[in-house]
Design a protein around this motif. Structure first.
Motif, short mmCIF file in Angstrom:
data_model
loop_
_atom_site.label_atom_id
_atom_site.label_comp_id
_atom_site.label_asym_id
_atom_site.label_seq_id
_atom_site.Cartn_x
_atom_site.Cartn_y
_atom_site.Cartn_z
N ALA A 50 1.16 8.43 -5.86
CA ALA A 50 1.31 7.39 -6.88
C ALA A 50 2.70 6.75 -6.82
O ALA A 50 2.83 5.54 -6.80
CB ALA A 50 1.06 7.98 -8.27
N GLY A 51 3.74 7.56 -6.80
CA GLY A 51 5.08 7.00 -6.85
C GLY A 51 5.82 7.07 -5.54
O GLY A 51 7.04 6.90 -5.51
N GLY A 52 5.13 7.33 -4.47
CA GLY A 52 5.77 7.49 -3.18
C GLY A 52 6.15 6.17 -2.54
O GLY A 52 6.03 5.10 -3.14
N ARG B 108 -4.51 7.23 -9.40
CA ARG B 108 -3.52 8.13 -8.80
C ARG B 108 -2.40 8.42 -9.79
O ARG B 108 -1.98 9.56 -9.95
CB ARG B 108 -2.92 7.50 -7.53
N GLU B 109 -1.92 7.39 -10.47
CA GLU B 109 -0.83 7.56 -11.43
C GLU B 109 -1.28 8.40 -12.63
O GLU B 109 -0.53 9.25 -13.12
CB GLU B 109 -0.30 6.20 -11.90
N ALA B 110 -2.50 8.17 -13.11
CA ALA B 110 -3.02 8.96 -14.23
C ALA B 110 -3.07 10.44 -13.87
O ALA B 110 -2.71 11.30 -14.67
CB ALA B 110 -4.42 8.46 -14.62
N HIS B 111 -3.49 10.72 -12.66
CA HIS B 111 -3.54 12.11 -12.19
C HIS B 111 -2.13 12.68 -12.09
O HIS B 111 -1.88 13.81 -12.54
CB HIS B 111 -4.26 12.19 -10.85
N TYR C 39 0.84 -1.19 0.00
CA TYR C 39 0.00 0.00 0.00
C TYR C 39 0.88 1.25 0.00
O TYR C 39 2.00 1.22 0.51
CB TYR C 39 -0.96 0.01 1.20
N PRO C 40 0.38 2.33 -0.60
CA PRO C 40 1.16 3.57 -0.61
C PRO C 40 1.14 4.21 0.78
O PRO C 40 0.08 4.49 1.32
CB PRO C 40 0.45 4.44 -1.64
N ALA D 96 1.56 0.89 -6.08
CA ALA D 96 1.15 0.20 -4.86
C ALA D 96 -0.34 0.31 -4.66
O ALA D 96 -0.94 1.34 -4.90
CB ALA D 96 1.87 0.81 -3.66
N GLY D 97 -0.95 -0.80 -4.24
CA GLY D 97 -2.35 -0.78 -3.86
C GLY D 97 -3.29 -1.40 -4.86
O GLY D 97 -2.88 -2.00 -5.86
#
Length: 174
Positions: free
Chosen positions: A62-64, A115-118, A56-57, A106-107
Motif C-alpha cells: 500500500a505505502g511502498g 490494500r491500504e485498508a488491509h 503503480y506500486p 498508487a494504482g
C-alpha cells in the motif's frame, strides 16, 4: 450455554482501526462530511486516501515505492497529491473534531484502497458514487465502479455515500 468473554479479541476489520476515505479532486463534499461524521461517531481517526491510477506500486504494498505507468508522461513538478485536493480537505475538515491525515496511493483506486485498508486494519472504507454525467457513465462502463469492486472484494464494511441520487418522482417503493 457457554460463557461469553467480557471482551472479544480484535478481529481483522473490527472497529479498532481508522476510517479510510477514498478522495479525489472535485469530489462532492457530502462524501467527506459523512466520512468525518462516521470517524467522530466511532472515535477513530480519518485517513483520506488519494489513489493515482497513473502510477503503480512497485512492490505491491500500500505505502511502498511506486513508478509511473508512462515514464515519458511524467511531469517533474507533479505532486503525489494535487494541491487543490489538499486545500479542499483542509478547509472542509477544519471544523471537525477528529484526527485526520491524507495519504497518496498508487494504482487502480479500488485495489489501492483495499490494500491500504488491509495495511491499516481500517474499521471501514468510505467512498462516494459518481456524479450523473456522460463522462462518469462511460468511465463506469469501461472500468467499473470503485464502490462495486470494494463491496464485492472486501472483508470489511464499505460505506457508499450517494452523490446526487436520482430517484424517479413516480417511485412507489412504499
Amino acid at each position: 450455554m457457554t460463557d461469553i468473554p467480557e471482551r472479544l479479541p480484535p478481529q481483522p476489520g473490527s472497529l479498532i482501526g481508522p476510517v479510510l476515505l477514498g478522495v479525489m479532486p472535485g469530489q462532492n463534499p457530502v462524501v467527506v462530511e459523512h466520512a468525518a461524521r462516521m470517524a467522530a461517531l466511532l472515535g477513530r481517526p480519518l485517513v483520506c486516501a488519494y489513489a493515482d491510477a497513473t502510477v503503480y506500486p512497485v512492490d505491491g504494498t500500500a505505502g511502498g515505492p511506486w513508478a509511473p505507468i508512462d515514464p515519458d508522461g511524467v511531469d517533474e513538478d507533479s505532486e503525489a497529491i494535487p494541491r487543490s485536493l489538499k486545500a479542499s480537505l483542509t478547509a472542509q475538515l477544519a471544523g471537525a473534531d477528529i484526527e485526520w491525515s491524507l495519504v497518496p496511493l498508487a494504482g487502480e483506486p479500488a485495489h489501492a484502497l483495499a490494500r491500504e485498508a488491509h495495511a491499516l486494519d481500517a474499521s471501514l472504507i468510505v467512498v462516494g458514487t459518481r456524479d450523473h454525467t456522460l463522462a462518469s457513465a462511460l468511465k463506469e462502463m469501461t472500468s467499473g465502479s470503485v464502490a462495486r469492486h470494494l463491496s464485492h472484494r472486501q472483508d470489511r464494511p464499505v460505506l457508499v455515500v450517494p452523490v446526487n441520487p436520482r430517484v424517479p418522482a413516480d417511485d412507489d417503493d412504499n
